[in-house]
Design a protein around this motif. Sequence first.
Motif, short mmCIF file in Angstrom:
data_model
loop_
_atom_site.label_atom_id
_atom_site.label_comp_id
_atom_site.label_asym_id
_atom_site.label_seq_id
_atom_site.Cartn_x
_atom_site.Cartn_y
_atom_site.Cartn_z
N THR A 1 0.20 -1.31 -0.13
CA THR A 1 -0.20 0.40 -0.13
C THR A 1 1.18 0.91 0.15
OG1 THR A 1 -1.59 -1.64 1.80
CG2 THR A 1 -1.54 0.86 1.31
N PRO A 2 1.02 2.59 -0.74
CA PRO A 2 1.47 3.71 -0.64
C PRO A 2 0.90 4.33 0.39
CG PRO A 2 0.23 2.79 -2.76
CD PRO A 2 -0.27 2.05 -1.89
N PRO A 3 2.47 4.91 0.57
CA PRO A 3 1.58 5.70 1.65
C PRO A 3 1.00 6.38 1.88
CG PRO A 3 4.74 6.00 0.99
CD PRO A 3 3.28 4.93 -0.05
N ASP A 4 0.95 7.00 2.74
CA ASP A 4 -0.55 8.81 3.11
C ASP A 4 0.31 9.58 1.74
OD1 ASP A 4 -1.62 10.22 3.20
OD2 ASP A 4 -2.78 10.24 5.31
N LEU A 5 -0.13 10.08 1.25
CA LEU A 5 0.71 11.46 1.56
C LEU A 5 1.02 12.87 2.27
CD1 LEU A 5 0.53 11.04 -3.19
CD2 LEU A 5 2.58 9.96 -1.40
N SER A 6 -0.12 13.01 2.74
CA SER A 6 0.25 13.64 3.53
C SER A 6 1.29 13.46 4.50
CB SER A 6 -0.90 13.92 4.86
OG SER A 6 -1.09 12.49 5.06
N LEU A 7 1.69 12.03 4.61
CA LEU A 7 3.19 12.53 5.32
C LEU A 7 3.74 13.33 5.65
CD1 LEU A 7 4.62 10.24 6.84
CD2 LEU A 7 4.91 9.19 5.08
N TRP A 8 4.28 13.49 3.76
CA TRP A 8 5.50 14.50 3.40
C TRP A 8 4.86 16.06 3.94
CZ3 TRP A 8 4.92 10.24 1.31
CH2 TRP A 8 6.32 9.37 0.89
N PRO A 9 6.24 16.73 4.83
CA PRO A 9 5.74 17.94 5.18
C PRO A 9 5.65 18.97 3.56
CG PRO A 9 8.43 18.07 5.32
CD PRO A 9 7.26 16.25 4.88
N GLU A 10 4.77 19.80 3.47
CA GLU A 10 5.10 20.52 1.88
C GLU A 10 5.67 22.30 2.31
OE1 GLU A 10 0.90 21.87 0.53
OE2 GLU A 10 -0.02 19.97 1.03
N LEU A 11 7.03 21.63 1.57
CA LEU A 11 7.93 22.54 1.43
C LEU A 11 8.31 23.48 0.49
CD1 LEU A 11 10.69 20.27 4.15
CD2 LEU A 11 9.09 22.32 4.80
N ASP A 12 8.82 24.31 0.26
CA ASP A 12 8.76 25.09 -1.16
C ASP A 12 10.46 25.61 -0.85
OD1 ASP A 12 9.70 27.98 -0.47
OD2 ASP A 12 6.86 27.87 -0.63
N MET A 13 11.09 25.56 -2.16
CA MET A 13 12.82 26.10 -2.36
C MET A 13 12.62 27.59 -1.93
SD MET A 13 14.50 23.76 -3.37
CE MET A 13 15.73 24.34 -4.24
N GLY A 14 11.83 28.01 -1.39
CA GLY A 14 12.22 29.91 -0.82
C GLY A 14 12.67 30.17 -1.40
N GLU A 15 12.72 31.26 -1.38
CA GLU A 15 13.32 32.67 -2.41
C GLU A 15 14.58 32.48 -2.69
OE1 GLU A 15 12.00 35.69 -3.69
OE2 GLU A 15 10.29 33.58 -3.68
N GLN A 16 14.93 31.57 -3.54
CA GLN A 16 16.25 31.29 -3.51
C GLN A 16 17.05 32.20 -5.06
OE1 GLN A 16 17.25 27.65 -4.88
NE2 GLN A 16 18.58 27.37 -3.44
N SER A 17 16.39 32.97 -5.72
CA SER A 17 16.58 33.52 -6.52
C SER A 17 16.87 35.31 -6.00
CB SER A 17 15.64 33.84 -8.02
OG SER A 17 14.11 34.19 -7.64
N ALA A 18 16.59 35.52 -4.62
CA ALA A 18 16.53 36.91 -4.22
C ALA A 18 18.62 36.47 -3.81
CB ALA A 18 16.32 37.41 -3.10
N GLY A 19 19.16 37.53 -4.39
CA GLY A 19 20.20 38.42 -4.11
C GLY A 19 21.70 36.99 -4.58
N VAL A 20 21.33 36.08 -5.27
CA VAL A 20 21.61 34.63 -5.64
C VAL A 20 22.68 35.01 -6.57
CG1 VAL A 20 22.14 32.32 -5.97
CG2 VAL A 20 20.67 32.94 -3.59
N ARG A 21 23.96 34.97 -7.35
CA ARG A 21 24.68 34.66 -8.37
C ARG A 21 24.07 34.67 -9.48
NH1 ARG A 21 30.60 36.51 -8.51
NH2 ARG A 21 30.44 35.67 -6.15
N ARG A 22 23.79 34.90 -10.67
CA ARG A 22 23.45 34.45 -11.32
C ARG A 22 24.67 33.27 -13.12
NH1 ARG A 22 17.85 35.23 -10.75
NH2 ARG A 22 16.59 33.43 -11.31
N ILE A 23 25.38 32.21 -12.70
CA ILE A 23 26.07 31.71 -13.90
C ILE A 23 26.26 31.65 -15.39
CG2 ILE A 23 28.50 30.53 -13.87
CD1 ILE A 23 28.24 32.60 -10.93
N ASP A 24 26.49 32.22 -16.31
CA ASP A 24 26.12 31.45 -17.41
C ASP A 24 27.28 30.68 -17.86
OD1 ASP A 24 25.94 30.99 -20.13
OD2 ASP A 24 25.68 33.71 -20.53
N LEU A 25 26.93 29.58 -17.30
CA LEU A 25 28.10 28.43 -17.94
C LEU A 25 28.86 28.63 -19.22
CD1 LEU A 25 26.59 24.87 -16.59
CD2 LEU A 25 28.54 26.46 -15.35
N ASP A 26 28.02 29.42 -20.90
CA ASP A 26 28.70 29.41 -22.26
C ASP A 26 29.68 30.32 -21.54
OD1 ASP A 26 27.03 26.97 -22.70
OD2 ASP A 26 24.94 28.32 -23.04
N ARG A 27 29.21 31.43 -20.97
CA ARG A 27 30.97 32.12 -20.52
C ARG A 27 31.64 32.05 -18.90
NH1 ARG A 27 26.51 33.65 -23.35
NH2 ARG A 27 26.64 35.09 -25.13
#
Length: 511
Positions: free
Chosen positions: A299-325
């Motif tokens: 029997t698959p576990p009850d999916l309410s087992l997992w806390p509902e988390l998100d990745m948060g405000e990751q992009s704010a203030g984080v450096r973006r890197i262009d791997l092609d350059r």
Amino acid sequence: MSSQGAPIREADLVSSVADALQYIAVFHPPSFVRSLAAAYEREESPAARDAIRQILINSRMAAFGRRPICQDTGTVNVFVKLGIGARIETARPLTDLINEGVARAYTDPDNPLRASIVRDPLFGRTNTGDNTPAVVHFDVVAGDALTITVAAKGGGSENKAKFANLAPAASVSDWVVETVETLGAGWCPPGLLGIGVGGTAEKSMMMAKEALLEPIDMAELLRRGPSSPIEEMRLEIHERVNALGIGAQGLGGLTTVVDVKIRSHPCHAASKPVGLIPQCAADRHLTFTLDGSGPARLTPPDLSLWPELDMGEQSAGVRRIDLDRLTREEVATWRAGETLLLSGRMLTGRDAAHKRIVDMIRRGEPLPVALKDRAIYYVGPVDPVREEVVGPAGPTTATRMDGFTDLVLDATGLLVMIGKAERGPAAIESIRRYGAAYLIAVGGAAYLVSKAVKAARVLAFADLGMEAIHEFVVEDMPVTVAVDAEGNSIHRTGPSQWRRPAVTVKGSVPV
Ligand SMILES: O=C(O)C[C@H](O)C(=O)O
């Protein structure tokens, strides 16, 4: 009961093994999810908290999407308890039936699992293609049922298994704590420790492995207190290991282990054999019993087992890197501990590809891909299905690539490496000398990581299967700078910052 009722059918055994392996590839045990969610709530180290969050998000995504938790879908370990009166309707060896189930699970077209097993460990090291053979252990017990436990053990944590034959008066707890401190992060904490004490060399290792299959109950033990010397020892080791400050992914933090399991067995008066096997965050095992009434019903576990988390405000203030350059000048500005979001093209390559590249460099042969000013991701992905461009694709242990690093940086001009776990002193020195950088993604967050991959193709060494050199096009792939161009390493600074004195467990006995 099978001796009076129907015998266990061969087809039921094969399909039950296959179904159980598919099940554990996508569902963490509920007790592990609950412990990790509690560790997330407790964690004070921002880097470790972020890693645990990614592991929990990944676990939930895998359960919902029915795709592997980790790209390393493991060596299949099988523990068979065969009732002396069990009747199995087959003329074939049980191990063959189990391996048929393994092959069926790992080549399931709906959810293919990565084939990680090489046929000949010494020489050819060619992949068997279906993750067979499993490592099977038999125990003949009373009764007439057949009870099977399947576990999918990742290579990174299995690599850190240790054995010692201690002097009879030596402290097992001291040995375990000292040993865990030397393991680094390649075993993908937070996880569990399995400890086997006594018997013989192989018995102690078996007990350590089997101990990992017990449900996690450390929270309950902490609440009610110990009722035996073994429970006191579990509490002591749990406290002392967590006090080392290793933390999730070795980034420094409060939780390195969510539980410590110990089994013991009588042994020779001259000996004290101890086996220690860590379990990574991809904790995967399941037990089912066949009694002739049909295949295992899971029997698959009850999916309410997992806390509902998100990745948060990751992009704010984080450096973006262009791997092609990418330029050496830009890499020089990255600082250990900094989060980056990578976009553009990266190469992949791990153990077998590195061995081949280095052999080619030494023979003076041209390489099939140019590595100059590029990034290489140490990964062996799962094959894609449906709309995916790649299956789960988390990082593999970078430390294993250390022996190749100096030559590769020198001969190719490679600029960036991406993996998981610490680099050794020689690799760090090479990174510093060549002005390169080593970045980490979260081990055990493979399905989540794969969502940042927007295109993938094999560029070279296709015969190596999952170890081939691919080119990934990624978009906003989150990574942390683990070793910067000045040679600063977060795996050195993080744990020392979070190390604390262990609180003495009341009433603990010297063991
Ligand atoms: O084989 C892998 O993908 C990873 C391996 O389990 C590791 O942890 O290094």
